[in-house]
Design a protein around this motif. Structure first.
Motif, PDB file in Angstrom:
ATOM      1  N   GLU A  86       0.873  -1.168   0.000  1.00  0.00           N
ATOM      2  CA  GLU A  86       0.000   0.000   0.000  1.00  0.00           C
ATOM      3  C   GLU A  86       0.913   1.221   0.000  1.00  0.00           C
ATOM      4  OE1 GLU A  86      -1.997   0.646   3.753  1.00  0.00           O
ATOM      5  OE2 GLU A  86      -0.793  -0.908   4.684  1.00  0.00           O
ATOM      6  N   PRO A  87       0.348   2.378  -0.250  1.00  0.00           N
ATOM      7  CA  PRO A  87       1.213   3.557  -0.209  1.00  0.00           C
ATOM      8  C   PRO A  87       1.802   3.704   1.189  1.00  0.00           C
ATOM      9  CG  PRO A  87      -0.971   4.076  -1.107  1.00  0.00           C
ATOM     10  CD  PRO A  87      -1.055   2.703  -0.532  1.00  0.00           C
ATOM     11  N   ILE A  88       3.070   4.037   1.280  1.00  0.00           N
ATOM     12  CA  ILE A  88       3.662   4.278   2.602  1.00  0.00           C
ATOM     13  C   ILE A  88       3.614   5.780   2.846  1.00  0.00           C
ATOM     14  CG2 ILE A  88       6.038   4.132   1.631  1.00  0.00           C
ATOM     15  CD1 ILE A  88       6.851   3.102   4.504  1.00  0.00           C
ATOM     16  N   ASN A  89       2.909   6.171   3.890  1.00  0.00           N
ATOM     17  CA  ASN A  89       2.786   7.603   4.137  1.00  0.00           C
ATOM     18  C   ASN A  89       4.123   8.144   4.627  1.00  0.00           C
ATOM     19  OD1 ASN A  89       1.544   5.687   5.884  1.00  0.00           O
ATOM     20  ND2 ASN A  89       1.374   7.309   7.388  1.00  0.00           N
ATOM     21  N   PRO A  90       4.429   9.405   4.288  1.00  0.00           N
ATOM     22  CA  PRO A  90       5.733   9.972   4.624  1.00  0.00           C
ATOM     23  C   PRO A  90       6.106   9.793   6.088  1.00  0.00           C
ATOM     24  CG  PRO A  90       4.537  11.467   3.196  1.00  0.00           C
ATOM     25  CD  PRO A  90       3.602  10.334   3.496  1.00  0.00           C
ATOM     26  N   GLU A  91       5.117   9.895   6.964  1.00  0.00           N
ATOM     27  CA  GLU A  91       5.376   9.754   8.389  1.00  0.00           C
ATOM     28  C   GLU A  91       5.945   8.359   8.717  1.00  0.00           C
ATOM     29  OE1 GLU A  91       4.889  12.401   9.975  1.00  0.00           O
ATOM     30  OE2 GLU A  91       5.113  11.796  12.072  1.00  0.00           O
ATOM     31  N   TRP A 130       5.916  -0.412  -5.920  1.00  0.00           N
ATOM     32  CA  TRP A 130       4.530  -0.590  -6.361  1.00  0.00           C
ATOM     33  C   TRP A 130       4.482  -1.732  -7.365  1.00  0.00           C
ATOM     34  CZ3 TRP A 130       2.094  -0.998 -11.007  1.00  0.00           C
ATOM     35  CH2 TRP A 130       0.681  -1.103 -10.940  1.00  0.00           C
ATOM     36  N   TRP A 131       3.617  -2.674  -7.113  1.00  0.00           N
ATOM     37  CA  TRP A 131       3.341  -3.756  -8.058  1.00  0.00           C
ATOM     38  C   TRP A 131       2.112  -4.490  -7.586  1.00  0.00           C
ATOM     39  CZ3 TRP A 131       4.792  -9.132  -6.782  1.00  0.00           C
ATOM     40  CH2 TRP A 131       5.350  -9.272  -5.508  1.00  0.00           C
ATOM     41  N   GLN A 132       1.704  -5.515  -8.287  1.00  0.00           N
ATOM     42  CA  GLN A 132       0.461  -6.228  -7.987  1.00  0.00           C
ATOM     43  C   GLN A 132       0.630  -7.724  -8.230  1.00  0.00           C
ATOM     44  OE1 GLN A 132      -1.754  -4.207 -11.227  1.00  0.00           O
ATOM     45  NE2 GLN A 132      -2.975  -3.240  -9.611  1.00  0.00           N
ATOM     46  N   THR A 133      -0.309  -8.499  -7.698  1.00  0.00           N
ATOM     47  CA  THR A 133      -0.345  -9.929  -8.012  1.00  0.00           C
ATOM     48  C   THR A 133      -0.260 -10.103  -9.536  1.00  0.00           C
ATOM     49  OG1 THR A 133      -1.785 -10.285  -6.111  1.00  0.00           O
ATOM     50  CG2 THR A 133      -1.726 -12.037  -7.759  1.00  0.00           C
ATOM     51  N   ALA A 172       5.964  -8.819 -10.470  1.00  0.00           N
ATOM     52  CA  ALA A 172       7.228  -8.301  -9.945  1.00  0.00           C
ATOM     53  C   ALA A 172       7.144  -6.776  -9.881  1.00  0.00           C
ATOM     54  CB  ALA A 172       8.391  -8.731 -10.838  1.00  0.00           C
ATOM     55  N   HIS A 173       8.180  -6.176  -9.284  1.00  0.00           N
ATOM     56  CA  HIS A 173       8.245  -4.720  -9.113  1.00  0.00           C
ATOM     57  C   HIS A 173       8.009  -3.981 -10.432  1.00  0.00           C
ATOM     58  CE1 HIS A 173      11.258  -5.447  -5.579  1.00  0.00           C
ATOM     59  NE2 HIS A 173      10.021  -5.778  -5.276  1.00  0.00           N
ATOM     60  N   MET A 174       7.271  -2.884 -10.360  1.00  0.00           N
ATOM     61  CA  MET A 174       6.955  -2.101 -11.558  1.00  0.00           C
ATOM     62  C   MET A 174       7.313  -0.625 -11.412  1.00  0.00           C
ATOM     63  SD  MET A 174       5.756  -4.389 -13.574  1.00  0.00           S
ATOM     64  CE  MET A 174       4.833  -3.591 -14.883  1.00  0.00           C
ATOM     65  N   THR A 214       9.641   6.079  -9.678  1.00  0.00           N
ATOM     66  CA  THR A 214      10.106   5.877 -11.046  1.00  0.00           C
ATOM     67  C   THR A 214       9.724   4.508 -11.600  1.00  0.00           C
ATOM     68  OG1 THR A 214      12.033   7.075 -10.244  1.00  0.00           O
ATOM     69  CG2 THR A 214      12.204   6.106 -12.423  1.00  0.00           C
ATOM     70  N   PRO A 215       9.208   4.449 -12.830  1.00  0.00           N
ATOM     71  CA  PRO A 215       8.993   3.118 -13.413  1.00  0.00           C
ATOM     72  C   PRO A 215      10.310   2.344 -13.425  1.00  0.00           C
ATOM     73  CG  PRO A 215       7.929   4.800 -14.753  1.00  0.00           C
ATOM     74  CD  PRO A 215       8.742   5.525 -13.707  1.00  0.00           C
ATOM     75  N   PHE A 216      10.217   1.093 -13.103  1.00  0.00           N
ATOM     76  CA  PHE A 216      11.383   0.216 -13.082  1.00  0.00           C
ATOM     77  C   PHE A 216      11.999   0.175 -14.488  1.00  0.00           C
ATOM     78  CE2 PHE A 216      13.360  -4.012 -12.888  1.00  0.00           C
ATOM     79  CZ  PHE A 216      14.031  -3.911 -11.685  1.00  0.00           C
ATOM     80  N   PRO A 217      13.318  -0.006 -14.599  1.00  0.00           N
ATOM     81  CA  PRO A 217      13.922  -0.080 -15.926  1.00  0.00           C
ATOM     82  C   PRO A 217      13.207  -1.129 -16.803  1.00  0.00           C
ATOM     83  CG  PRO A 217      15.625  -0.071 -14.231  1.00  0.00           C
ATOM     84  CD  PRO A 217      14.316  -0.122 -13.519  1.00  0.00           C
ATOM     85  N   GLY A 218      12.890  -0.749 -18.024  1.00  0.00           N
ATOM     86  CA  GLY A 218      12.218  -1.678 -18.942  1.00  0.00           C
ATOM     87  C   GLY A 218      10.711  -1.700 -18.796  1.00  0.00           C
ATOM     88  N   ILE A 219      10.177  -0.841 -17.896  1.00  0.00           N
ATOM     89  CA  ILE A 219       8.734  -0.787 -17.657  1.00  0.00           C
ATOM     90  C   ILE A 219       8.208   0.563 -18.105  1.00  0.00           C
ATOM     91  CG2 ILE A 219       6.938  -0.739 -15.855  1.00  0.00           C
ATOM     92  CD1 ILE A 219       8.264  -3.515 -16.394  1.00  0.00           C
TER      93      ILE A 219
END
Ligand code: 6R9
Length: 646
Positions: free
Chosen positions: A385-390, A410-413, A417-419, A436-441
């Motif tokens: 989930e989003p990690i809040n700055p705090e 950030w990624w999903q089932t 893998a990481h996106m 940042t989008p992962f390299p190649g994404i």
């Protein structure tokens, strides 16, 4: 974003020492961009193939992708045998900790023997390539062995989280047509044995595809036994030969199905295949965490019943010859310092966990981690989930000692893998943003019509190019696959279901599921943004925000907050203070209509706040389905707090 902590403007540059020796440097993005397919082809060479592919990507029939067409490999061989052949048989693959304190150390050589024995056992039970095998187990090494044994013989595993009910298991067995269930008598949870076999008996009794149930003995609980169907793992597996010659399967051979719940009632069987999946999980695990197989001790705290466990406890780490931690139990058993004790004991260097856990640790207080030596840590990860700055800043300071980059992934089932995430030796980190989008994404933020938005705007997240570890379909339902993910903006654009914002620098901030983005008087406000603001207030430990329908403004903001241990529930006055705090922090438009102080929040078993239920409460509806809640009594607690007709 909100100015709540006064620190969002702060950047955290990559630590010099880490950057100097990082697996990937800043040029990786340009490399990937100049020729995306060549970039992924290079990453595929991290694996050992028994036959090279003829084509990197076949996208002639979108959204049905084929990666590394014509290539052949064995996933289990890549995760285990090749490391033993390369002379690393004595390296530890897993330091396993049982919740009661029992431990096991499993080297790559032992893992190879165990996987071969289990593979031979599956073959003896008549399991063939392509057959589905359900795995319903606690966090014990046999769960990993079972997954790899399936992969080794080309059977498709379908792991169901051990916390799910017999109902959930039955529907997944039926939908996948599993022929075998691998389970255990039980596992340890919060200091006591928790049975699994009864749920399997119940579920299998309602299905007709299962021939056998293979049972690992873990807790010694009494189990009911169906003669002819049930078999003990130690009777069947232990007597097998530790030799098994792996067969190479097609790059697109199905590897596993993982069910995930969507907004609709019936769970979707997300299908992942072999070559592309393993390529991206291996590369992302290596690049996102700067994994050094000879030195690091890596720990993903998820359960293997979730995709995070599949990709970053099992396949990614093993493909990279990592040494990992696997822990059976909960963070507070037998005491609230258990995780930190594990980090200290095994000198964990990379820790990957979820924001909900961090916020729980925050609630318990920084004194607890302070009692342990966490100086081995060098990279931290976040997912789910989003990690809040705090929470980001707390994680950075109180777990990471101010020196460890935090990689918010950030990624999903569905993505496997990481996106979208920063890279630890490259990116200047911004607390709260996946950046940042992962390299190649290729990820973009678009408006409702699918037009790409520029910097400083809010819209929907889409993925505009296929990627190696993408889901291939929904098991048995190609139409639903197309409808759910590839119809909103056409057959070549993947609709992720998440809202996202691009800031002035073009960095991406995930805003939660789009059904969690509120619309108040025509303004889009993210539940996450309001939650972050609330959590930044010194009295608040955790917050969940929903948009409740409102006759004048469309939606009104309703917040549920848990106060920090030390904070007194000072009633109306505090609530007013919090409302004003948010108004000041984000803007009057974000001022919650209502704030309720509660003891607990309803969460799914994977730790996601169930906003749907909170919305029901906020809108005074009958409660919806609560079967995936960790504890449905939480809802009663919350309801009791409510005035009769709020
Ligand atoms: C890996 C996993 C996917 C959904 C996803 C999004 C949310 C996951 C996130 C994140 C913001 C992150 N999500 N990671 N949101 N920042 N770093 O969690 O898979 O269980 O399928 O959930 O979780 O909403 O769409 P899954």
């Amino acid at each position: 974003m909100s100015e709540s902590t006064g620190q969002e403007g702060r950047r955290f540059p990559a630590p010099e020492q880490l950057a100097a020796h990082a697996n990937v440097g800043p040029d990786v993005y340009a490399q990937a961009e100049s020729d995306r397919l060549a970039f992924w082809e290079t990453q595929a060479r991290r694996l050992t193939w028994s036959q090279e592919w003829d084509q990197v990507l076949d996208w002639s029939n979108p959204p049905f992708a084929k990666w590394f067409v014509g290539g052949k490999l064995n996933v289990a061989y890549n995760c285990v045998d090749r490391h033993v052949e390369d002379g690393h048989g004595e390296q530890v693959a897993y330091h396993w900790e049982g919740e009661p304190g029992d431990t096991r150390t499993i080297t790559y050589a032992q893992l190879q023997d165990d996987v071969c024995r289990a593979a031979n056992a599956l073959l003896e039970l008549g399991v063939q390539a392509g057959d589905r095998v359900a795995i319903y187990m606690p966090m014990i090494p046999e769960a990993v062995v079972a997954m790899l044994a399936c992969a080794r013989i080309g059977a498709v595993h379908m792991v169901v989280f051990g916390g799910f009910s017999a109902d959930a298991l039955a529907s997944r067995i039926t939908d996948s047509g599993a022929v075998l269930v691998i389970t255990s008598d039980g596992g340890y949870r919060r200091g006591a044995p928790s049975a699994l076999k009864p749920a399997v008996d119940d579920a299998v009794g309602r299905t007709d595809s299962v021939r056998n149930v293979l049972v690992v003995r873990r807790t010694q609980q009494d189990v009911e036994w169906t003669e002819g169907r049930d078999l003990w793992w130690h009777d069947v597996v232990d007597r097998q030969s530790a030799e098994h010659t792996p067969e190479a399967f097609d790059a697109e051979h199905p590897l596993y199905i993982m069910y995930t719940s969507g907004t609709t009632a019936s769970p979707k069987g997300i299908l992942h295949t072999s070559g592309g999946y393993l390529t991206q999980v291996a590369y992302s695990h290596w690049a996102s965490f700067d994994l050094k197989p000879d030195d690091d001790v890596f720990w993903t705290s998820a359960d293997i019943g979730w995709v995070t466990g599949h990709s970053y406890i099992v396949y990614g780490p093993l493909a990279n010859r990592a040494t990992s931690i696997m822990y059976e139990g909960t963070p507070e058993t037998p005491h609230r310092g258990r995780w930190f004790e594990i980090i200290e004991k095994y000198k964990v260097t990379i820790m990957y966990t979820a924001p909900t856990v961090i916020r729980t640790f925050m609630k318990w207080g920084e004194d607890i981690p302070a009692k342990f030596d966490l100086s081995s840590l060098r990279v931290l990860g976040s997912v789910g989930e989003p990690i809040n700055p705090e929470a980001w800043l707390w994680y950075h300071e109180h777990i990471g000692g101010g020196r460890c980059p935090i990689v918010d992934t950030w990624w999903q089932t569905e993505t496997g893998a990481h996106m979208i995430n920063p890279l630890p030796g490259v990116t200047d980190l911004k607390p709260g943003s996946a950046q940042t989008p992962f390299p190649g994404i290729s990820a973009k933020v678009v408006d409702d019509e699918g037009n790409e938005l520029g910097d400083d705007s809010t819209g929907l997240l889409v993925l505009t190019e296929p990627w190696p570890s993408m889901l291939r379909t929904i098991w048995g339902d190609d139409d639903r696959y197309v409808d759910t993910y590839w119809s909103r903006f056409g057959k070549e654009v993947y609709f992720a279901g998440d809202g996202a914002k691009k800031d002035d620098d073009g960095d991406i901030w995930l805003l939660g599921r789009v059904d969690d983005v509120m619309n108040v008087s025509g303004h889009r406000i993210s539940t996450t943004e309001v939650e972050s603001s609330l959590v930044a207030h010194p009295t608040v430990a955790e917050a969940a925000v929903v948009g409740a329908s409102d006759p004048t403004t469309g939606q009104g903001i309703v917040a549920f907050v848990i106060l920090r241990g030390a904070a007194e529930d000072s009633g109306d006055e505090l609530v007013q203070q919090l409302r004003n705090h948010v108004a000041k922090d984000i803007g009057p438009i974000a001022k919650p209509r209502q704030i309720m102080v509660v003891q607990e929040l309803p969460k799914t078993r994977s730790g996601k706040i169930m906003r749907r239920l909170l919305r029901d409460i906020a809108e005074n509806r009958e409660l919806g389905d609560v079967t995936t809640l960790t504890d449905s009594s939480v809802m009663n607690l919350i309801k009791d707090k409510l005035p009769a007709s709020s």
